[in-house]
Scaffold this motif. Sequence first.
Motif, PDB file in Angstrom:
ATOM      1  N   UNK A 245       0.832  -1.206   0.000  1.00  0.00           N
ATOM      2  CA  UNK A 245       0.000   0.000   0.000  1.00  0.00           C
ATOM      3  C   UNK A 245       0.865   1.254   0.000  1.00  0.00           C
ATOM      4  N   UNK A 246       1.923   1.235   0.796  1.00  0.00           N
ATOM      5  CA  UNK A 246       2.782   2.412   0.882  1.00  0.00           C
ATOM      6  C   UNK A 246       3.479   2.683  -0.443  1.00  0.00           C
ATOM      7  N   UNK A 247       3.977   1.652  -1.096  1.00  0.00           N
ATOM      8  CA  UNK A 247       4.617   1.846  -2.405  1.00  0.00           C
ATOM      9  C   UNK A 247       3.616   2.432  -3.396  1.00  0.00           C
ATOM     10  N   UNK A 274       7.022  -1.631  -7.096  1.00  0.00           N
ATOM     11  CA  UNK A 274       6.719  -0.490  -7.964  1.00  0.00           C
ATOM     12  C   UNK A 274       6.504  -0.927  -9.402  1.00  0.00           C
ATOM     13  N   UNK A 275       7.337  -1.821  -9.893  1.00  0.00           N
ATOM     14  CA  UNK A 275       7.206  -2.238 -11.290  1.00  0.00           C
ATOM     15  C   UNK A 275       5.924  -3.032 -11.509  1.00  0.00           C
ATOM     16  N   UNK A 276       5.419  -3.682 -10.470  1.00  0.00           N
ATOM     17  CA  UNK A 276       4.138  -4.366 -10.590  1.00  0.00           C
ATOM     18  C   UNK A 276       3.004  -3.374 -10.819  1.00  0.00           C
ATOM     19  N   UNK A 277       3.153  -2.169 -10.314  1.00  0.00           N
ATOM     20  CA  UNK A 277       2.156  -1.116 -10.525  1.00  0.00           C
ATOM     21  C   UNK A 277       2.396  -0.342 -11.826  1.00  0.00           C
ATOM     22  N   UNK A 510       9.348   4.647   0.741  1.00  0.00           N
ATOM     23  CA  UNK A 510       8.088   4.000   1.125  1.00  0.00           C
ATOM     24  C   UNK A 510       8.108   3.239   2.449  1.00  0.00           C
ATOM     25  N   UNK A 511       9.269   2.746   2.893  1.00  0.00           N
ATOM     26  CA  UNK A 511       9.295   2.057   4.184  1.00  0.00           C
ATOM     27  C   UNK A 511       8.946   3.004   5.332  1.00  0.00           C
TER      28      UNK A 511
END
Length: 644
Positions: A245-247, A274-277, A510-511
């Motif tokens: 969610x954060x990413x 990120x690349x998945x999104x 994002x962490x």
Amino acid sequence: MCGIAGAIDLSSRPIPDLGRRLDLMNEMQVHRGPDGHATWKHDRGHVGFAHRRLAIIDLSTGDQPMTDGHGSWISYNGEIYNYIELRAELGGSGFRTTSDTEVALRAYQKWGAECLQKFRGMFAFSLWDDTTDTLFCARDRFGIKPLYYAEVNGVFYFASEIKTLVPFLPAVETDVDGLKDYLCFQFCLGGKTLFKGVRELLPGHMLTVRDGKVTVSRYWEVYYQPDFNHTGMYFESAIQDLVAESVALHLRSDVPVGAYLSGGLDSSIVASLAVEKEGPSFLSFTGRFGSDPAYDESGYARELADWKGFKMLDVDIGADDFVKTIEKVIYHLDYPVAGPGSFPQYVVSALAAKHRKVVLGGQGGDEIFGGYTRYLVAYFEQCIKGAIEGSMHSGRYVVTYESIIPNLVALKNYKPMLQEFWRDGLFEDLDRRYFRLINRAPSLGDEINWAGLGQYDPFETFHGIFNGDNVGHESYFDSMTHFDFKTLLPALLQVEDRVSMAHGLESRVPFLDHRIVELAATIPADVKFENGNMKHVLRSAMRSKLPASISNRQDKMGFPVPLHEWITSPGPVRDFVRDVFSSQQARSRELIDNSRVLKRMDGETQFGRQIWGLLSLELWQRAFHDRAHEFRQRLNKPVEEVKL
């Protein structure tokens, strides 16, 4: 991402030449906002803001300083990632822009200082509340975005970078307590800086100026309260959901987003999610020391890029790059912090800025989930102590001697650290032992004029943080990671901010979402650090997102720099370092005997940091102390003549 600055007279008197002062502050931070700049002055002339803009969200109508139309103004740096949700909560009508800045302004109008509890993001901002004649400033929970301040002749100045304040200081002097901290930790504690008279607003704090009084208070804290009612699988599932969610939130942008990629666990997790999104057009960036395979970890980064099917650009970094850029790095840092990793980060940021305005990074994972090898060293000593005393199987926190043995291979490059750590104080109190583990001062000797540094003892400040009321004293692991979270992490974030913003590049982490941090603080140490396996719960939670070679890595070095090899071998770096320490200015320092530093150049261990620390200190003095007159003269020159 932007640069903010401003001034307010504590007696509400008009500030002479306020407009020129604000313009100068903008010019000093020109690199932070190449997309625009503006200032605001109150009609009474006693307060004003300056702003440099790097346009990321609402490219056309998000200019600052921004007003609510009723006398209140804001100058804002950062991103509120949940601004869309907050905008809906505030009522979508009446907004004049689509920016997160206006959301921050409207949130303050509705909730006052409590708005900070609503924000998910990175920020440092100043807000003038005209209804109460109050200056309200705040910094995000973790210190991702910077804010510094100084009071000079009854005027309170603040800015994103210290260099912006330097022209207004009566003199450029070293804060000796801050220097003592730096010699111990290579960062300062408790809001100190290396500049006398300049303070840092601590992470999770807010500041108000009202009726001539400056008040600083904490608005957020993390509490380490282990949850023994849930299993490791529960925590792994929660981590998966929250990090994903954060990413996704950190990808919100009106310009393309890329990522730093080191090949380590944390940056690889962020890039993979990120690349998945974003799909295969996603772009990542890394650096490598191609001339020395022992310092080249780019192969792991390349493996992830190939495995996930996205593009990665890299830059080969060499000794000539160090000589060419290190003085710029120290200048942009404002004052030296942390290790030499700031140098390659600066070079990689220059590459990234040619292709993207925003990048994601993995900063924070080590401090949240326990990724530093020294935690293993500290626990290994406690396991030996427990085995001797027969107490190693009691309690929930300490790993056993038997279980930690297989993970000790991670210490193969840390024998010098072990030798120094165990040379003195074996089995002392836990705070004393961790202080010894991170204290770099014992390796310094007569190079330092210790008598000139006064009576301040950094251990006292360390002790207060390490044994904070928000940490359960049963867990050595939580105490160690908490200290690093509160001190080392903000120092690393200072580096992250400066080396990216030096090139007009926004770095997002994002962490560092408070929901992730607050969850991690409830995970028992024996789950986070199972059998001495660093970042065990994060590694297990994200295993499916990474190639096995990365998820199983035990040898990540943290962007190591072959500085030892460059300094001890003939070449441009050795020549440069000798020239720096041999200069007339270097030999005349009051607190550092650089002639003695020269004599020990060839005696430092491979991963020692003393030469680096003292070199950074000397370059900082050259950039600011030796040029103090130039900074002061800038107040008397037309702004267009200012050259940075």
